[in-house]
Design a protein around this motif. Structure first.
Motif, short mmCIF file in Angstrom:
data_model
loop_
_atom_site.label_atom_id
_atom_site.label_comp_id
_atom_site.label_asym_id
_atom_site.label_seq_id
_atom_site.Cartn_x
_atom_site.Cartn_y
_atom_site.Cartn_z
N LYS A 153 11.73 -7.68 -10.87
CA LYS A 153 11.03 -8.11 -11.72
C LYS A 153 11.16 -7.12 -13.48
O LYS A 153 10.96 -7.95 -14.46
N ALA A 154 10.57 -5.78 -12.92
CA ALA A 154 10.59 -5.38 -14.42
C ALA A 154 11.60 -5.22 -14.91
O ALA A 154 11.96 -4.23 -16.26
N VAL A 155 12.81 -5.31 -14.06
CA VAL A 155 14.27 -4.19 -14.70
C VAL A 155 14.62 -5.74 -15.68
O VAL A 155 15.25 -6.12 -16.43
N ASP A 169 24.10 -0.29 -14.01
CA ASP A 169 24.21 0.88 -12.85
C ASP A 169 22.55 1.69 -14.37
O ASP A 169 21.82 2.39 -13.75
N GLN A 170 22.80 1.73 -15.51
CA GLN A 170 21.86 2.44 -16.24
C GLN A 170 19.98 1.92 -16.15
O GLN A 170 19.12 2.58 -15.89
N LEU A 171 20.30 0.89 -16.61
CA LEU A 171 19.44 -0.43 -15.83
C LEU A 171 18.41 -0.12 -14.54
O LEU A 171 17.36 0.07 -14.10
N ALA A 172 19.68 0.23 -13.23
CA ALA A 172 19.23 0.01 -11.49
C ALA A 172 18.30 1.69 -11.90
O ALA A 172 17.56 1.61 -11.23
N LEU A 229 17.10 5.61 -23.03
CA LEU A 229 18.55 4.82 -23.11
C LEU A 229 19.04 4.46 -23.95
O LEU A 229 19.44 4.54 -24.59
N ASP A 230 17.82 3.46 -24.75
CA ASP A 230 18.62 2.89 -26.02
C ASP A 230 17.46 2.55 -26.89
O ASP A 230 16.33 1.97 -26.46
#
Length: 161
Positions: free
Chosen positions: A62-64, A79-82, A116-117
């Protein structure tokens, strides 16, 4: 605790070990009915208290999902989101609190997302912090620039040897 083999309820703990990060306990158990051994892993349940006062379990996905919306069209992989989701959950678990306000979850997301961004960070922060005008964006961008300047001007230690 039910035995996974015979469903018996009379089990005994033989050994307990806390994980390296302290977030879980691994227990070796034996069943008194069938004498088989099995392992359980106990993890603290994180609970998020929403603004309305309702409480619900923390769900990493849910956060992702919220971060994924901010990253739409950006060069950010699943993968970066995980990894970001794992970092957020680890930060929340390391706080030691079993219950936290939804606001704290948002704060835990902002740091890793900024690394990350920056564009995705600004998108997320604009919703999370409820930016009301272009001036709010300008202030946040000025803060990002000031931090970057500070990092770029820090002296690099001379090599020893």
């Amino acid at each position: 605790m039910h035995c996974p083999y015979c469903r018996g309820t009379d089990t005994r703990v033989l050994d307990s070990r806390v994980s390296d990060d302290g977030g879980s306990i691994k227990r070796r158990r034996t069943c008194s009915d069938c004498s088989k051994r099995f392992t359980t892993v106990e993890q603290m349940q994180l609970t998020v208290v929403k603004r309305s006062g309702a409480a619900e379990p923390f769900v990493r996905e849910k956060a992702v999902a919220g971060v994924r919306k901010a990253c739409k069209g950006r060069p950010v992989t699943e993968d970066q989101l995980a990894c970001l989701g794992q970092a957020v959950e680890d930060a929340l678990r390391s706080s030691g609190a079993a219950e936290m306000a939804a606001h704290e979850v948002g704060l835990a997301i902002l740091g890793p997302l900024r690394e990350l961004d920056e564009v995705a960070y600004l998108r997320f922060a604009s919703v999370y912090r409820q930016f009301a005008s272009a001036a709010d964006f300008e202030d946040e961008i000025a803060m990002l620039r000031a931090e970057r300047l500070t990092l770029d001007t820090e002296p690099v230690p001379a090599p020893t040897g």
